[in-house]
Every structure is written in C-alpha cells, then in structure tokens.
Design a protein around this motif. Structure first.
Motif, PDB file in Angstrom:
ATOM      1  N   VAL A   1     -33.986  22.047  29.533  1.00 50.95           N
ATOM      2  CA  VAL A   1     -33.949  22.329  28.088  1.00 50.95           C
ATOM      3  C   VAL A   1     -35.219  22.637  27.567  1.00 50.95           C
ATOM      4  CG1 VAL A   1     -32.957  21.947  25.661  1.00 50.95           C
ATOM      5  CG2 VAL A   1     -31.472  21.808  27.735  1.00 50.95           C
ATOM      6  N   LEU A   2     -35.551  23.440  26.874  1.00 52.83           N
ATOM      7  CA  LEU A   2     -36.736  23.672  26.066  1.00 52.83           C
ATOM      8  C   LEU A   2     -36.486  23.781  24.500  1.00 52.83           C
ATOM      9  CD1 LEU A   2     -39.724  23.633  25.550  1.00 52.83           C
ATOM     10  CD2 LEU A   2     -39.975  25.848  26.281  1.00 52.83           C
ATOM     11  N   ASP A   3     -36.626  22.974  23.500  1.00 51.22           N
ATOM     12  CA  ASP A   3     -36.342  23.215  22.063  1.00 51.22           C
ATOM     13  C   ASP A   3     -37.352  22.347  21.443  1.00 51.22           C
ATOM     14  OD1 ASP A   3     -34.979  23.090  19.566  1.00 51.22           O
ATOM     15  OD2 ASP A   3     -33.072  23.689  20.904  1.00 51.22           O
ATOM     16  N   ASP A   4     -38.085  23.064  20.148  1.00 49.56           N
ATOM     17  CA  ASP A   4     -38.753  22.497  19.425  1.00 49.56           C
ATOM     18  C   ASP A   4     -38.056  21.642  18.167  1.00 49.56           C
ATOM     19  OD1 ASP A   4     -38.052  24.510  17.567  1.00 49.56           O
ATOM     20  OD2 ASP A   4     -40.191  25.198  17.248  1.00 49.56           O
ATOM     21  N   LEU A   5     -36.592  21.716  18.144  1.00 49.17           N
ATOM     22  CA  LEU A   5     -35.995  21.137  17.088  1.00 49.17           C
ATOM     23  C   LEU A   5     -35.881  21.775  15.710  1.00 49.17           C
ATOM     24  CD1 LEU A   5     -35.931  17.425  18.368  1.00 49.17           C
ATOM     25  CD2 LEU A   5     -34.436  19.116  19.312  1.00 49.17           C
ATOM     26  N   SER A   6     -36.772  22.672  15.699  1.00 46.93           N
ATOM     27  CA  SER A   6     -36.750  23.436  14.178  1.00 46.93           C
ATOM     28  C   SER A   6     -35.297  23.725  13.847  1.00 46.93           C
ATOM     29  CB  SER A   6     -37.645  24.329  14.220  1.00 46.93           C
ATOM     30  OG  SER A   6     -37.374  25.572  15.074  1.00 46.93           O
ATOM     31  N   ASN A   7     -34.544  24.276  14.646  1.00 50.89           N
ATOM     32  CA  ASN A   7     -33.087  24.656  14.373  1.00 50.89           C
ATOM     33  C   ASN A   7     -32.000  23.515  15.083  1.00 50.89           C
ATOM     34  OD1 ASN A   7     -33.393  26.838  12.730  1.00 50.89           O
ATOM     35  ND2 ASN A   7     -33.941  27.980  14.361  1.00 50.89           N
TER      36      ASN A   7
ATOM     37  N   ASN B   1     -27.363  16.854  19.626  1.00 44.73           N
ATOM     38  CA  ASN B   1     -26.058  17.921  20.240  1.00 44.73           C
ATOM     39  C   ASN B   1     -26.094  17.790  21.762  1.00 44.73           C
ATOM     40  OD1 ASN B   1     -25.847  18.957  17.775  1.00 44.73           O
ATOM     41  ND2 ASN B   1     -27.212  20.750  17.961  1.00 44.73           N
ATOM     42  N   LEU B   2     -27.289  17.118  22.511  1.00 44.03           N
ATOM     43  CA  LEU B   2     -27.012  16.973  23.855  1.00 44.03           C
ATOM     44  C   LEU B   2     -26.719  15.570  24.092  1.00 44.03           C
ATOM     45  CD1 LEU B   2     -30.417  19.089  24.617  1.00 44.03           C
ATOM     46  CD2 LEU B   2     -28.159  19.899  24.880  1.00 44.03           C
ATOM     47  N   ASP B   3     -26.369  14.715  23.287  1.00 43.45           N
ATOM     48  CA  ASP B   3     -26.061  13.282  23.777  1.00 43.45           C
ATOM     49  C   ASP B   3     -25.040  13.100  24.711  1.00 43.45           C
ATOM     50  OD1 ASP B   3     -27.996  12.390  22.120  1.00 43.45           O
ATOM     51  OD2 ASP B   3     -26.891  11.460  20.519  1.00 43.45           O
ATOM     52  N   GLU B   4     -24.160  13.800  24.658  1.00 48.17           N
ATOM     53  CA  GLU B   4     -23.008  13.837  25.600  1.00 48.17           C
ATOM     54  C   GLU B   4     -23.078  14.160  27.034  1.00 48.17           C
ATOM     55  OE1 GLU B   4     -19.394  16.997  25.501  1.00 48.17           O
ATOM     56  OE2 GLU B   4     -20.293  16.998  23.598  1.00 48.17           O
ATOM     57  N   PHE B   5     -24.194  14.824  27.403  1.00 50.48           N
ATOM     58  CA  PHE B   5     -24.605  15.171  28.433  1.00 50.48           C
ATOM     59  C   PHE B   5     -25.928  14.339  29.179  1.00 50.48           C
ATOM     60  CE2 PHE B   5     -24.322  19.113  26.078  1.00 50.48           C
ATOM     61  CZ  PHE B   5     -22.822  19.417  26.236  1.00 50.48           C
ATOM     62  N   ALA B   6     -26.181  13.366  28.554  1.00 45.47           N
ATOM     63  CA  ALA B   6     -27.274  12.290  28.782  1.00 45.47           C
ATOM     64  C   ALA B   6     -27.112  11.888  30.088  1.00 45.47           C
ATOM     65  CB  ALA B   6     -27.466  11.335  27.787  1.00 45.47           C
ATOM     66  N   ALA B   7     -25.923  11.462  30.658  1.00 45.02           N
ATOM     67  CA  ALA B   7     -25.557  10.704  31.860  1.00 45.02           C
ATOM     68  C   ALA B   7     -25.368  11.683  32.718  1.00 45.02           C
ATOM     69  CB  ALA B   7     -24.402   9.924  31.527  1.00 45.02           C
ATOM     70  N   GLU B   8     -25.348  13.053  32.624  1.00 47.88           N
ATOM     71  CA  GLU B   8     -25.033  13.907  33.731  1.00 47.88           C
ATOM     72  C   GLU B   8     -26.207  14.330  34.588  1.00 47.88           C
ATOM     73  OE1 GLU B   8     -22.465  17.179  33.488  1.00 47.88           O
ATOM     74  OE2 GLU B   8     -21.451  16.462  31.492  1.00 47.88           O
TER      75      GLU B   8
ATOM     76  N   LEU C   1     -28.286  17.614  34.243  1.00 46.38           N
ATOM     77  CA  LEU C   1     -29.329  17.787  32.951  1.00 46.38           C
ATOM     78  C   LEU C   1     -30.572  17.160  33.229  1.00 46.38           C
ATOM     79  CD1 LEU C   1     -29.776  18.988  30.136  1.00 46.38           C
ATOM     80  CD2 LEU C   1     -29.038  16.635  29.470  1.00 46.38           C
ATOM     81  N   LYS C   2     -31.651  17.943  33.985  1.00 43.59           N
ATOM     82  CA  LYS C   2     -32.694  17.608  34.772  1.00 43.59           C
ATOM     83  C   LYS C   2     -33.861  16.958  33.672  1.00 43.59           C
ATOM     84  CE  LYS C   2     -32.560  17.465  38.444  1.00 43.59           C
ATOM     85  NZ  LYS C   2     -31.835  16.514  39.296  1.00 43.59           N
ATOM     86  N   LYS C   3     -34.004  17.709  32.606  1.00 42.45           N
ATOM     87  CA  LYS C   3     -34.891  17.353  31.731  1.00 42.45           C
ATOM     88  C   LYS C   3     -34.764  18.064  30.362  1.00 42.45           C
ATOM     89  CE  LYS C   3     -39.427  16.819  32.798  1.00 42.45           C
ATOM     90  NZ  LYS C   3     -41.025  17.107  33.301  1.00 42.45           N
ATOM     91  N   VAL C   4     -34.862  17.367  29.250  1.00 41.25           N
ATOM     92  CA  VAL C   4     -34.883  17.804  27.845  1.00 41.25           C
ATOM     93  C   VAL C   4     -36.294  17.881  27.274  1.00 41.25           C
ATOM     94  CG1 VAL C   4     -34.119  17.806  25.608  1.00 41.25           C
ATOM     95  CG2 VAL C   4     -32.492  17.463  27.409  1.00 41.25           C
ATOM     96  N   VAL C   5     -37.158  18.958  27.321  1.00 37.07           N
ATOM     97  CA  VAL C   5     -38.489  19.067  26.953  1.00 37.07           C
ATOM     98  C   VAL C   5     -38.669  19.366  25.225  1.00 37.07           C
ATOM     99  CG1 VAL C   5     -40.689  19.909  27.051  1.00 37.07           C
ATOM    100  CG2 VAL C   5     -39.174  19.746  29.084  1.00 37.07           C
ATOM    101  N   ILE C   6     -39.211  18.557  24.503  1.00 37.36           N
ATOM    102  CA  ILE C   6     -39.158  19.003  23.256  1.00 37.36           C
ATOM    103  C   ILE C   6     -40.654  19.565  22.944  1.00 37.36           C
ATOM    104  CG2 ILE C   6     -39.384  18.012  20.542  1.00 37.36           C
ATOM    105  CD1 ILE C   6     -36.659  17.621  22.284  1.00 37.36           C
ATOM    106  N   GLY C   7     -40.661  20.942  22.579  1.00 37.15           N
ATOM    107  CA  GLY C   7     -41.941  21.693  22.953  1.00 37.15           C
ATOM    108  C   GLY C   7     -41.455  23.096  22.081  1.00 37.15           C
ATOM    109  N   ASP C   8     -42.723  23.765  22.120  1.00 37.61           N
ATOM    110  CA  ASP C   8     -42.676  24.963  21.295  1.00 37.61           C
ATOM    111  C   ASP C   8     -42.761  26.036  22.387  1.00 37.61           C
ATOM    112  OD1 ASP C   8     -43.136  27.227  19.813  1.00 37.61           O
ATOM    113  OD2 ASP C   8     -44.298  26.164  18.270  1.00 37.61           O
ATOM    114  N   ILE C   9     -41.955  27.421  22.240  1.00 35.75           N
ATOM    115  CA  ILE C   9     -42.011  28.291  23.323  1.00 35.75           C
ATOM    116  C   ILE C   9     -43.353  29.073  23.378  1.00 35.75           C
ATOM    117  CG2 ILE C   9     -39.639  28.737  23.609  1.00 35.75           C
ATOM    118  CD1 ILE C   9     -39.959  31.023  21.437  1.00 35.75           C
ATOM    119  N   LYS C  10     -44.025  28.832  22.047  1.00 37.44           N
ATOM    120  CA  LYS C  10     -45.499  29.469  21.903  1.00 37.44           C
ATOM    121  C   LYS C  10     -46.400  28.625  22.561  1.00 37.44           C
ATOM    122  CE  LYS C  10     -45.545  29.868  17.645  1.00 37.44           C
ATOM    123  NZ  LYS C  10     -44.141  29.064  17.110  1.00 37.44           N
TER     124      LYS C  10
END
Length: 315
Positions: free
Chosen positions: A29-35, A40-47, A50-59
């Motif tokens: 997952v790539l998301d800058d958390l602006s929206n 929202n992804l907490d329930e998948f944390a142990a799965e 779900l390899k990686k949640v990256v907080i970052g900008d598509i730009k």
C-alpha cells in the motif's frame, strides 16, 4: 500475485486491500494519508499477505522507483487521488498535480516494470444523463470541475500507454460509492453525512433544490468490481462503468435516511455550476465482460452503513 494499491488506506482502497488479501495476494500500500487513515488498515496488520504500508506521495518519483523495484508487482490498482469536487474548484493546482501528474509518474513506473494499471476514474466526468437507460461508456463527457478535468486528462494518458506501448491498462468509472469506513464529516459522501446527522438528531442539509439524482454503489460491490478489473485481460484498453443501475434524488435519499421530513433543510449550493443534475449508471459492459453486477440494494447498504456508523461511535 504481487500487487500495489495506491490510496490503499482510503475508504474504497481499504476494501480493495481486504479483497486482494482474501484472494491470497501479496499486497503493498502507498498512501500519503491526505484522504486515507492508517487505522483503516489496522485489521489487516497481522496478515502475512500485507507486505508493506508505505506513507508517501505518488509524486515522489524516487520513492516510486524504489517501491516498484522492490515489489516486482504484476498489477497496480491506482486509487490515490484528490477526490473532492469543491476542493478542486477552490484549489485546482493540487487536484491537477495529484490526479494527472501523479498518475503519469505511476504510469511511467508501470511501463518500466511491465505492470498492469487499473486506473480509478469517476462518474463525475460524465455529462448529465438524459434518459432512464443510464450512462454507458460512450456517453458524452463534460469536465464541469477541475476534478473531472484532471481525471479525464489522466484517463487519456492511461489509455495512451495501452495504444503506444501495448501496456495493459484499464480505466474504471465507479458511480457514487458509499459504505462503512467512509468519512462522516465534510469530506465524506452524502450517505455517510446524512446518516451521521440523522443518528445525532441534526438536520440533513441539502444543496440546492435536492432534485439532483445519484446512482449509489455499495463499497463492497465497488471493491469487487475494482479487483476483478485487474484480473481480466478482456477489458485491457477499455473504459468500464460500475453502479447500482438505479438513481435516487437527494431529497428522496434524505427522506429514506431521516425518516422525518422536518429534519430536512435546503441550503444554497456552494458550486452549482459543477452540479450534475442526473447520474444513472448503465453497467451492461461490466456485466458482459467481467460478469459483474451489484449485489447490495440501496436499502440494505444504508442499513449496513448505519450500523457501522452507530457502532463506531462516529455520530
């Protein structure tokens, strides 16, 4: 498969992630958390999927290059975007940079690494529906807001990569989506805002006369459509709609949710020039090519969403 979901911490994105994980894929997952919201992804944390949640900008082109090199993705579901029509009118530059320029940067990485892109567009690119047969993919488009304009520009870039490079791409245009995990404040959708206000005993404010109609798609039906679009080669190079196939006026929606007409108020429209008077989806193409059709009625979807908002204490 290895799959990237941009905007995966957002409202629709988290349901797409959930479905991909249920189908057994490895998901980044790539998301800058602006929206979106990290929780929202907490329930998948142990799965393990779900390899990686990256907080970052598509730009951020460096970040994209690193992510695509590491992930070796087969599909990119590109949902990351500025999504608010009113915000796009007040600040068109941010919407253009996120929705058009950002999409181009993601496209370039998909091209370099031979990754299929499923591009999330919107029904807001369409001109008004003139009949009860609904809007097909060949219906006239009308960029009535910078949001719609930026999405149309991005759509054309996405399809150009299919024609110019033979890259597998598809443009999907879901109609107005609602359901659990949608924000209930000013940035949320009309259904979530109405339900929260009704549960809190507040008035339901309608912009303008309330005769405008919307085709409201339950989020789990939407996520199933989004994910299926990535699996099928039949729709590469295509534009495909998804909706309920039924529209409702905002007045009737408010009555359905409030159960009390005295709680319904009409207020001046902020940006009436960008209002689309009638939106009704014809989803025959999705049914024909993807064997997709909606499964959740408006009434059942509102019931599920109301229960989620009530139990999440979001009133």
């Amino acid at each position: 498969m290895n799959v990237l979901v941009t905007g995966g911490a957002g409202f629709i994105g988290r349901w797409v992630v959930k479905r991909l994980l249920n189908d057994g894929h490895q998901v980044w997952v790539l998301d800058d958390l602006s929206n979106g919201r990290k929780d929202n992804l907490d329930e998948f944390a142990a799965e393990a999927g779900l390899k990686k949640v990256v907080i970052g900008d598509i730009k951020d082109r460096g970040l994209l290059a690193q992510l695509f090199s590491e992930g070796r993705f087969e599909i990119c579901y590109h949902l990351g975007a500025s999504i608010n029509v009113q915000d796009s009118i007040d600040d068109p530059e941010t919407t253009f940079n996120n929705d058009t320029v950002g999409t181009f940067y993601v496209l370039e990485e998909c091209r370099k690494h031979n990754v299929k892109m499923v591009f999330m567009s919107t029904c807001m690119v369409y001109d008004r529906c003139m009949d009860d047969k609904g809007i097909t993919e060949s219906h006239p488009i009308k960029p009535a807001s910078p949001y719609a304009g930026a999405k149309i520009a991005a759509e054309n870039m996405v399809l150009s990569y299919y024609y110019a490079y033979g890259m597998p791409t598809v443009v999907i245009r879901p109609f107005n989506t609602y359901g659990p995990f949608q924000k209930t404040g000013g940035e949320g959708g009309v259904v979530a805002i109405f339900i929260r206000n009704a549960l809190s005993g507040k008035d339901l404010n309608i912009y303008g006369e309330g005769t405008q109609t919307r085709d409201l798609l339950y989020v789990e039906d939407c996520a199933r459509f989004v994910v299926t679009a990535g699996y099928s080669d039949k729709i590469n190079g295509e534009i495909v709609n998804a909706g309920l196939g039924r529209d409702i006026t905002i007045n009737d929606l408010a009555k359905l949710i409030a159960q009390d007409e005295n709680k319904i108020k009409h207020v001046p429209h902020i940006h009436p020039q960008s209002e689309i008077p009638k939106l009704l989806c014809n989803y025959e193409k999705a049914k024909r090519l993807l064997n997709w059709e909606p499964q959740v009625s408006l009434e059942e979807g509102i019931r599920r969403t109301t229960e989620w908002i009530r139990t999440s204490h979001l009133m």
